[in-house]
Design an enzyme around this catalytic site. Structure first.
Site, PDB file in Angstrom:
ATOM      1  N   CYS A   2       0.884  -1.168   0.000  1.00 49.87           N
ATOM      2  CA  CYS A   2       0.000   0.000   0.000  1.00 49.87           C
ATOM      3  C   CYS A   2       0.914   1.209   0.000  1.00 49.87           C
ATOM      4  O   CYS A   2       1.605   1.475   0.989  1.00 49.87           O
ATOM      5  CB  CYS A   2      -0.903   0.001   1.230  1.00 49.87           C
ATOM      6  SG  CYS A   2      -1.964   1.466   1.348  1.00 49.87           S
ATOM      7  N   GLU A 104      -3.664   1.439  -6.299  1.00 47.05           N
ATOM      8  CA  GLU A 104      -2.724   0.375  -6.636  1.00 47.05           C
ATOM      9  C   GLU A 104      -2.569   0.336  -8.147  1.00 47.05           C
ATOM     10  O   GLU A 104      -3.490   0.699  -8.884  1.00 47.05           O
ATOM     11  CB  GLU A 104      -3.205  -0.975  -6.086  1.00 47.05           C
ATOM     12  CG  GLU A 104      -2.126  -2.027  -6.051  1.00 47.05           C
ATOM     13  CD  GLU A 104      -0.886  -1.565  -5.293  1.00 47.05           C
ATOM     14  OE1 GLU A 104       0.079  -1.129  -5.989  1.00 47.05           O
ATOM     15  OE2 GLU A 104      -0.872  -1.590  -4.059  1.00 47.05           O
TER      16      GLU A 104
END
Length: 224
Positions: A2, A104
């Site tokens: 992340c 992402e």
């Protein structure tokens, strides 16, 4: 992993959601938060929850150089007990990192990676499981830092990336924050992938690829 996320609500909305005391005047809505920046986090204080700012990139108290935090933005849930940098924090210094989405990049064979924003289905705030530490310089200056926990991807995320952040259910937040709970066995069940059917993802534009771009346009769906 992340490496970027968003939190676009007002300070009033944030404090109301977490029923927290405000300990910082630095908060403002963010659309492209990156490692090394100051981020809002919720910890358990003696008289309830407190909202403050931590630098994203955990620096263990024993580190010789705070630059180690540049490599420690994420902590793998599966190896917390094995890593000296995270072992103590996992037992005693857990925090909530509020978000309403994270980014992402999906790898594409023969082409550039495509950025996606992942949210809860229908939107809304959620809590990333975090750890925090305090590092003290030789001159006595204190640096408060954090890392986001990651786990295996759920079905939605598996099509985009091989990791995802640990997202806590609201009913599990008190347990995660409770500093009296120091047994990993009581916490391990919270580190599972969040249900895919309760999340959604959409492709965004390449604007988000530059950390200097911290504007609402980062949230917009990609054209085409």
């Amino acid at each position: 992993m992340c490496g970027r996320y968003t939190i676009t609500v007002t300070l009033e909305e944030l404090l109301a959601r977490y029923e927290a005391e405000n300990m910082s005047a630095e908060y403002q809505p963010r659309y492209n938060i990156a490692p090394g920046q100051m981020v809002p986090a919720v910890i358990a204080g003696a008289e309830g929850r407190r909202l403050g700012m931590l630098r994203w990139g955990l620096v263990p108290p024993w580190a010789d150089d705070p630059k180690i935090g540049n490599r420690m933005i994420n902590a793998r849930a599966e190896t917390l007990e094995e890593r000296p940098a995270y072992r103590n924090a996992y037992r005693t210094k857990r925090c909530l990192i509020p978000a309403d989405g994270f980014y992402e990049w999906k790898k594409i064979a023969g082409g550039p990676s495509r950025p996606f924003r992942i949210t809860l289905r229908g939107g809304g705030l959620f809590s990333l499981a975090g750890l925090y530490e305090t590092w003290t310089s030789p001159d006595g200056d204190r640096l408060h830092t954090c890392a986001v926990l990651t786990t295996e991807p759920n079905r939605l995320m598996a099509d985009i990336h091989d990791r995802m952040p640990v997202i806590l259910r609201k009913e599990d937040e008190d347990l995660w924050l409770d500093r009296r709970v120091r047994e990993p066995a009581k916490l391990a069940g919270l580190l599972a992938p969040y249900p895919a059917e309760e999340m959604e993802a959409y492709e965004v534009g390449r604007l988000v690829g530059n950390v200097a771009n911290d504007v609402p346009a980062c949230l917009e769906k990609a054209n085409g």
